[in-house]
Design an enzyme around this catalytic site. Structure first.
Site, mmCIF file in Angstrom:
data_model
loop_
_atom_site.group_PDB
_atom_site.id
_atom_site.type_symbol
_atom_site.label_atom_id
_atom_site.label_comp_id
_atom_site.label_asym_id
_atom_site.label_seq_id
_atom_site.Cartn_x
_atom_site.Cartn_y
_atom_site.Cartn_z
ATOM 1 N N ASP A 17 0.821 -1.220 0.000
ATOM 2 C CA ASP A 17 0.000 0.000 0.000
ATOM 3 C C ASP A 17 0.849 1.261 0.000
ATOM 4 O O ASP A 17 0.699 2.130 -0.857
ATOM 5 C CB ASP A 17 -0.916 0.043 1.234
ATOM 6 C CG ASP A 17 -2.017 -0.994 1.159
ATOM 7 O OD1 ASP A 17 -2.263 -1.524 0.069
ATOM 8 O OD2 ASP A 17 -2.621 -1.277 2.215
ATOM 9 N N ARG A 97 0.300 4.937 17.376
ATOM 10 C CA ARG A 97 -0.085 5.951 16.378
ATOM 11 C C ARG A 97 0.312 7.378 16.754
ATOM 12 O O ARG A 97 0.875 8.098 15.923
ATOM 13 C CB ARG A 97 -1.588 5.879 16.051
ATOM 14 C CG ARG A 97 -2.055 4.609 15.312
ATOM 15 C CD ARG A 97 -1.010 3.925 14.557
ATOM 16 N NE ARG A 97 -1.476 2.888 13.659
ATOM 17 C CZ ARG A 97 -0.751 1.827 13.324
ATOM 18 N NH1 ARG A 97 0.447 1.640 13.869
ATOM 19 N NH2 ARG A 97 -1.200 0.936 12.483
ATOM 20 N N ASP A 126 -7.062 4.112 12.739
ATOM 21 C CA ASP A 126 -5.745 4.745 12.620
ATOM 22 C C ASP A 126 -5.806 6.119 11.956
ATOM 23 O O ASP A 126 -5.087 7.038 12.338
ATOM 24 C CB ASP A 126 -4.784 3.817 11.864
ATOM 25 C CG ASP A 126 -4.450 2.579 12.681
ATOM 26 O OD1 ASP A 126 -4.479 2.680 13.922
ATOM 27 O OD2 ASP A 126 -4.176 1.522 12.097
ATOM 28 N N SER A 177 -4.726 -8.364 7.123
ATOM 29 C CA SER A 177 -4.087 -7.073 7.374
ATOM 30 C C SER A 177 -3.459 -7.151 8.762
ATOM 31 O O SER A 177 -4.138 -7.450 9.746
ATOM 32 C CB SER A 177 -5.140 -5.963 7.301
ATOM 33 O OG SER A 177 -4.650 -4.807 7.928
HETATM 34 N N1 ARG Z 1 -8.200 -2.545 15.795
HETATM 35 C C1 ARG Z 1 -6.917 -2.173 16.291
HETATM 36 C C2 ARG Z 1 -6.885 -0.715 16.638
HETATM 37 O O1 ARG Z 1 -7.669 0.012 16.150
HETATM 38 C C3 ARG Z 1 -5.817 -2.593 15.361
HETATM 39 C C4 ARG Z 1 -5.556 -1.705 14.198
HETATM 40 C C5 ARG Z 1 -4.487 -2.258 13.352
HETATM 41 N N2 ARG Z 1 -4.154 -1.392 12.269
HETATM 42 C C6 ARG Z 1 -3.888 -1.811 11.042
HETATM 43 N N3 ARG Z 1 -3.599 -0.890 10.188
HETATM 44 N N4 ARG Z 1 -3.896 -3.067 10.682
HETATM 45 O O2 ARG Z 1 -6.075 -0.278 17.402
#
Ligand code: ARG
Length: 408
Positions: A17, A97, A126, A177
């Site tokens: 990506d 993040r 995110d 993912s």
């Molecule tokens: N659901 C989790 C969160 O919001 C994991 C997110 C994982 N992010 C990803 N880009 N795969 O913190």
């Protein structure tokens, strides 16, 4: 389209990506690209990522070893807050993040870039975390979400990559993912989108299947100072190493697998699977020790504070002043969370089997049923009368309607 961007910082993972993005941004915005990759313990080949970035036309690349910073400034707060979103998820991705966004802003300012781009979709959490943190730290910087703008499907993305000479990862056909750092690994998509189907074994990388884990249990000892783990089995360790070691030990015993329905910030319910051996063990141990040294009033109030803390961090509001306010209370309680906890690990379970602290509010002389007890049991009689007074009163009032007189 927006020609006003001359330089853009891309938060770069090295995956398909963000690699497509690296080319797409140069073409669409006709701007220079600077890439940044943070090492937060995801065990990637950072040299390779840097080379790929240069090969795809970035004018500069930054690899930041942020593991210590991640642990000290993010994970440690989460430990002290016993942070589990919706009672289950140790916030591994959520915590990283704001750190990544912080570095993005720092580098954008240094490079005099006018935009930051990230690889998030428009459905997840995110994007919320990145955008809010970046826009708060520097409102001048424009945030770009290419995935939302370009509208390419996975197949189209692969086609685009082939056309542009972008290396295609070997696991390109994997439907999952994945996001990983020291505090845990998250797996989404593919068959996991069917909440009634048990996750296939192939998704797990850090943890053994509990049924096939070691037949012998293992008891470990964790030492805490002011709420922070400092030693494992009496060996003082740098915290990054301690967490990595616990991921190994816990994983070997199948500890830390989490499968839950999660409420995303944008309102979606989503099935999320995690492997968080160290986080699971440390939070359980910390919570136990904290209870041992805190008053009942602190314990019960802190549950509410901890829950709010986890919600704010999950919801992308790391920078909200309320989080700092809650941290002040959380830090204050943790001043006395010093001591040891023994944990037994066995086939997917981690159990507290002992604790010790010089600040314990437990008193053997008071608690014991042996003769030496200094607790005067006769005092309980009067206490019980007063403790239940209002409840009794209320019952009588509702039964009789007229005024009631209780004789003490
Ligand atoms: N659901 C989790 C969160 O919001 C994991 C997110 C994982 N992010 C990803 N880009 N795969 O913190």
């Amino acid at each position: 389209m927006a020609k006003e961007i001359s330089k853009c910082v891309l938060l770069y993972s090295g995956g398909l990506d963000t690699s497509c993005m690296l080319k797409w941004l140069q073409e669409t915005y006709n701007c220079e690209l600077v890439t940044v990759t943070l090492d937060v313990g995801q065990k990637k080949n950072f040299k390779e990522i840097e080379e790929k970035s240069k090969q795809l036309g970035a004018v500069a690349h930054y690899t930041i070893d942020a593991r210590e910073e991640f642990v000290k400034n993010y994970v440690n707060h989460a430990i002290k807050a016993n942070a589990l979103y919706e009672g289950e998820y140790p916030l591994s991705s959520s915590l990283s993040r704001p750190l990544i966004a912080n570095w993005g802003v720092k580098i954008a300012e240094k490079e005099e870039a006018d935009a930051i781009a990230h690889g998030c979709t428009g459905k997840g959490n995110d994007q919320v975390r990145f955008n809010i943190t970046i826009e708060t730290l520097n409102p001048e910087i424009k945030v770009i979400s290419p995935v939302v703008e370009w509208g390419m499907t996975r197949i189209q993305e692969i086609e685009y990559a082939k056309k542009k000479g972008i290396p295609i990862p070997v696991d390109v056909s994997s439907p999952y993912s994945i996001d990983a750092n020291l505090w845990g690994r998250s797996i989404e998509c593919g068959i996991l989108e069917k909440p009634d189907v048990e996750p296939p074994e192939e998704i797990y990388e850090w943890t053994k299947k509990p049924e096939e884990a070691e037949d012998k249990s293992e008891t470990i000892k964790l030492t805490f100072e002011k709420g922070i783990p400092t030693a494992l089995n009496d060996e003082e360790m740098n915290e990054v190493e301690l967490i990595m070691e616990l991921n190994e030990i816990g994983g070997k015993h199948g500890v830390g697998r989490i499968d839950h329905m999660e409420d995303r910030i944008v309102g979606l319910k989503s099935r999320e699977v995690y492997e968080c051996p160290a986080a699971t063990i440390i939070i359980k141990a910390h919570k136990d020790l904290e209870k041992y040294v805190s008053t009942r009033h602190e314990v019960l109030f802190k549950e509410t504070v901890d829950k709010e803390w986890a919600f704010l961090v999950y919801a992308g509001l790391w920078i909200d002043p309320l989080k700092k306010d809650l941290d002040a209370f959380i830090d204050s309680v943790n001043e006395k969370v010093t001591g040891e906890v023994k944990m037994k690990l066995y086939k997917g379970h981690s159990m507290v089997v002992g604790r010790k602290s010089e600040y314990a509010l437990y008193d053997l002389n008071l608690a014991t049923y042996e003769e030496i007890s200094t607790f005067d049991q006769k005092l309980s009689k009067g206490f019980i009368k007063l403790w239940g007074l209002q409840s009794k009163m209320s019952r009588l009032v509702s039964k009789r309607k007229e005024a009631v007189q209780i004789t003490l």
